[in-house]
Every structure is written in C-alpha cells, then in structure tokens.
Motif scaffolding. Structure first.
Motif, short mmCIF file in Angstrom:
data_model
loop_
_atom_site.label_atom_id
_atom_site.label_comp_id
_atom_site.label_asym_id
_atom_site.label_seq_id
_atom_site.Cartn_x
_atom_site.Cartn_y
_atom_site.Cartn_z
N PHE A 14 0.82 -1.20 0.00
CA PHE A 14 0.00 0.00 0.00
C PHE A 14 0.87 1.26 0.00
N TYR A 15 0.23 2.35 -0.36
CA TYR A 15 0.89 3.65 -0.41
C TYR A 15 1.50 4.05 0.92
N GLU A 16 0.89 3.63 2.03
CA GLU A 16 1.36 4.02 3.36
C GLU A 16 2.41 3.08 3.93
N ASN A 17 2.68 1.94 3.29
CA ASN A 17 3.57 0.94 3.87
C ASN A 17 5.00 1.45 4.01
N VAL A 18 5.67 1.01 5.07
CA VAL A 18 7.08 1.35 5.30
C VAL A 18 7.97 0.12 5.22
N LEU A 58 20.50 6.90 -4.93
CA LEU A 58 20.55 6.86 -3.47
C LEU A 58 19.59 7.89 -2.88
N PHE A 59 18.97 7.50 -1.76
CA PHE A 59 18.01 8.38 -1.08
C PHE A 59 18.24 8.32 0.42
N ARG A 60 17.67 9.30 1.11
CA ARG A 60 17.61 9.31 2.57
C ARG A 60 16.15 9.35 3.00
N GLN A 61 15.89 8.87 4.20
CA GLN A 61 14.55 8.97 4.74
C GLN A 61 14.27 10.40 5.20
N CYS A 62 13.07 10.86 4.99
CA CYS A 62 12.62 12.10 5.61
C CYS A 62 12.83 12.01 7.12
N HIS A 63 13.17 13.12 7.76
CA HIS A 63 13.36 13.12 9.21
C HIS A 63 12.14 12.55 9.92
N ASN A 64 10.95 12.89 9.43
CA ASN A 64 9.72 12.40 10.06
C ASN A 64 9.46 10.93 9.77
N TYR A 65 10.22 10.35 8.87
CA TYR A 65 10.21 8.91 8.63
C TYR A 65 11.23 8.24 9.55
N VAL A 67 12.94 9.33 12.18
CA VAL A 67 12.95 9.65 13.60
C VAL A 67 11.56 9.60 14.22
N GLU A 68 10.58 10.17 13.55
CA GLU A 68 9.26 10.32 14.15
C GLU A 68 8.28 9.20 13.79
N ASN A 69 8.62 8.39 12.77
CA ASN A 69 7.72 7.31 12.33
C ASN A 69 6.35 7.83 11.92
N ILE A 70 6.34 8.98 11.26
CA ILE A 70 5.11 9.62 10.83
C ILE A 70 4.96 9.59 9.32
N CYS A 71 6.07 9.56 8.62
CA CYS A 71 6.11 9.72 7.16
C CYS A 71 6.66 8.45 6.52
N ASN A 72 6.57 8.35 5.19
CA ASN A 72 7.26 7.28 4.46
C ASN A 72 7.83 7.79 3.13
N TRP A 73 8.06 9.09 3.04
CA TRP A 73 8.63 9.66 1.82
C TRP A 73 10.15 9.72 1.92
N ASN A 101 -1.56 12.62 20.72
CA ASN A 101 -1.35 13.53 19.60
C ASN A 101 -0.43 12.97 18.53
N ARG A 102 0.46 12.04 18.90
CA ARG A 102 1.32 11.44 17.88
C ARG A 102 0.48 10.62 16.90
N LEU A 103 -0.50 9.89 17.42
CA LEU A 103 -1.39 9.14 16.54
C LEU A 103 -2.19 10.08 15.67
N TYR A 104 -2.68 11.17 16.25
CA TYR A 104 -3.44 12.13 15.47
C TYR A 104 -2.56 12.74 14.38
N TRP A 105 -1.35 13.10 14.70
CA TRP A 105 -0.42 13.66 13.72
C TRP A 105 -0.20 12.68 12.57
N TYR A 106 0.02 11.41 12.93
CA TYR A 106 0.21 10.39 11.90
C TYR A 106 -0.99 10.32 10.96
N ARG A 107 -2.19 10.29 11.51
CA ARG A 107 -3.39 10.20 10.68
C ARG A 107 -3.55 11.43 9.79
N LEU A 108 -3.24 12.59 10.33
CA LEU A 108 -3.32 13.81 9.53
C LEU A 108 -2.34 13.78 8.38
N GLU A 109 -1.11 13.34 8.63
CA GLU A 109 -0.10 13.30 7.57
C GLU A 109 -0.44 12.25 6.52
N VAL A 110 -1.01 11.13 6.93
CA VAL A 110 -1.42 10.11 5.96
C VAL A 110 -2.47 10.69 5.01
#
Length: 394
Positions: A14-18, A58-65, A67-73, A101-110
C-alpha cells in the motif's frame, strides 16, 4: 491511487507501507517518480532504490520517517533538505507532550499525503509557503486551548488549519452525527480546504473562469460572515439536494465550490483505484449495472468518468450493506451538481501540466449544464500564538 509492488519480491503493498510484509525490505515513496520503492541499505543513512526507474539512485529517509515514524517519503541523498516535500508543507504539528497527539499527527499526515498524490496525478502544482510566501500552501495542525478556545478548521490565504480532534474517530463521528452529515473524513477535510486554496489560484483572478463560475455557484462577493451566521441559524433549504452536493454547500458560493471540488477529487481517486486494480462489474442479469471500462482517469473525459461512477457506487454501497456498515457513497448527484462537477473538471484540465484529460473551453457555455526546511514547531499553546481564521467547518 495506483497499485504498488515491492521491487524485491513483487508483493503488493500500500501507499502508506514502510516495510514489505513478505521480504521485510524498507519501502518508501519517491515523489519524483510517484512510486513506492523497495530499498537496499547503502550505509551512512543512505538507501539505494530498487525501483527500475530510479536507476539505482541513493536516497535518505525524511526526518519524520527516520525519527518520528510519521512519514514514508524519501529524499534524494544529495539534497540539503531534512524534511520531504510533503512534510515541508506542515508548519505546525500537534503538541507531542500529549500522548494521543502522535497518533493524530500520523493520521493527519497520511490523509495529507493521499491528497498530495491526487493533486500530483491531476497535474496541479503544490508550492510550499517557504518557496512562495505569497501564494504557497501550508498546513497547521492545532488543538483547542485548555481555556475552551476552539480551533476552527479552515483556509486563510494558503494556510490550511485543521483541528487535530478531527483525527479522533469517535469525536469526528460525534460531530458528523450532530451536524447531520452523511460523510465526514480527514481526507475529505483536506480535499475541501484545498478547494478554497485552488479557488484563489485558479478562479479568483481569471476572467475566463470567474463569470462562468458565478453563473453556476453564485456571486462569491456576498458577505461570508452573514452567510455563515444565516446557515447556522436557519440551516440549509429543504430542497438543497436538487442543486447542491451537500447541505453545507448552500452556505456560500465559496463553500459550494469547495464541496464540489472535494467531491470531484473523491470521484477521481476512487475511479483511479478501481481501474488500476482492474475492477469490473459483470453481472449475470443484464438489467444490473455493468462496468468494464478501464480508461485511465487522466485520459478520461468527464462523461466517461460519470458513466463509470454510477455503477461503481451502486456496487460499493451494496458491498457495504453486505458487511453491515453504512453506505460508502451516501450521495445523490442532481443534474445541476453534475454540471458543477463538470466545471471543476474543466478548470483542473486547463491547469494541468500536460496530463489534462481534455481541452478546456476558454469561456462560455460548454453544455446546457455548465460553462466551458526545519522541523515544524509544536502547537503547544504556550509556544504557538493563536491566530484567527475565517470560519469554516466546525
């Protein structure tokens, strides 16, 4: 939304998978390719893409990927950025001192990333507020103050604010019921608010669209504050379904546009997913809805989209009822609403980057229906000053 595969083992993802559930490869989204890629660890925080179109880059993970486990870009390894293009658009995140709020942030970013995917597929440019302070787009995810001051979800000159309580399923459902709404989702909020943003970008200063817009939606120069008060005092007209996609769309021409824009994005998104997955309806009874057309959404005319949409929603609602849950598509589309959707289609086609699905009429009537960076700050009230926005959905 298209289908994605792990480039190592061909597992559907899926689009959201890490991470791939089969081979455990790291997965990440490459916005430059609009693809999910599997990666090999190249060391020093770098990851080598296995996607054939990436040519081993070559790529790097977004900081929010990372460190924060919020992103997957992912970000190109030689980029100076620490945040991906999506996360750079978020100017204020929730106060992470509150556990939920971390869960809410994750859902908002998704939800936000799903919106950005659709806008990209439609060829609509998304520029950050940092890159273009005057016309760029930015998001703030804020919470109600402890003293009772409420955050209004809304749009203000390119700044979209969402109350993080909307990421709480129970709260959102309670509000939906109390407001008498058939549909209320995080993704729907993002679609609606970007409708306001793109009105200012595509309609407001474009004479070829502004007058046709007013013929369909009404005169946006009507006092917004008065319209807002009247709507919450009197509600929508009893016959609103004959001309509007939702009761809220009756409030003001701006809201009619934003609700119609959001609905068009919903239609395009669902049809794109269905066609990419090869979904077809082949009933044994010829009187039942049939759907075999798999024309890519980006190549489809508006008429083609509508012809496919109605049988798909019939099947969707039938499946939901078999599951014992509410209709997935609780709407009816009267002829004037279809005309407004066609207008949105033409505006987007004209604004596209070469992926427009049909030539847009420069003016006049096309049919009898219609005319042709750094990590964001916390939103802790002690840190972030409260701002006032024009009222929008509560």
């Amino acid at each position: 939304m298209k289908t994605f595969l792990c480039n190592r083992c061909a597992q559907l993802v899926f689009y959201e998978n890490v991470r791939c559930e089969r081979c455990e490869s790291l997965l990440g989204y490459l916005p430059e390719l609009r693809e999910i890629s599997a990666f090999d660890d190249a060391g020093d925080g770098r990851w080598r893409s296995l996607h054939p179109r990436a040519n081993g880059a070559l790529f790097r993970q977004c900081h929010n990927y990372a460190v924060e486990n919020i992103c997957n870009w992912m970000i190109p390894a030689d980029s100076p950025d620490t945040l991906c293009r999506a996360c750079q658009l978020t100017r204020t995140i929730p106060n992470l001192g509150e556990p939920e709020n971390r869960l809410y942030w994750y859902r908002l970013e998704v939800a936000k990333r799903r919106l950005l995917y659709t806008l990209g597929e439609l060829g609509l440019e998304v520029t950050s507020r940092d890159a273009d302070p005057e016309h760029g787009l930015a998001f703030e995810f804020l919470a109600d103050d402890s003293d009772g001051a409420r955050v209004m979800t809304g749009h203000d000159n390119g700044l979209i604010t969402l109350n993080i309580a909307e990421a709480d399923d129970a709260h959102r459902e309670k509000v939906r019921t109390s407001m008498g709404e058939p549909y209320r989702t995080l993704l729907g909020h993002f679609r609606h608010e970007t409708g306001h943003y793109y009105f200012s970008q595509l309609i407001e200063n474009e004479p070829r669209w502004l007058e046709p817009y007013r013929k369909l939606f009404g005169d946006e120069r009507a006092d917004y504050g008065e319209a807002l008060n009247a709507y919450y005092r009197n509600g929508a007209p009893a016959d609103w379904q004959a001309s509007y996609i939702s009761a809220y769309a009756t409030m003001h021409p701006w809201e009619d546009w934003a609700e119609t824009w959001a609905h068009y994005l919903l239609i395009v998104d669902v049809l794109d997913t269905a066609s990419t997955y090869g979904l077809a309806l082949l009933p044994g009874d010829p009187r039942e809805p049939t759907l075999t057309d798999r024309t890519p959404v980006e190549d489809a005319s508006f008429e083609n989209l509508m012809q496919r949409w109605f049988p798909l929603t019939y099947a969707l609602n039938s499946l939901n009822r078999s599951l014992g849950i509410a209709d997935g598509y609780p709407f009816t589309l009267a002829a004037p609403v279809v005309g407004k959707l066609r207008f949105v289609h033409r505006v987007i086609a004209a604004a596209g980057d070469g992926k427009a699905r049909e030539a847009a009429a420069p003016s006049g009537l096309a049919s009898r229906d219609e005319p042709a960076a750094d990590q964001p700050a916390s939103s802790d009230p002690a840190v972030t000053p409260r701002r006032q926005f024009d009222g929008d959905k509560v």
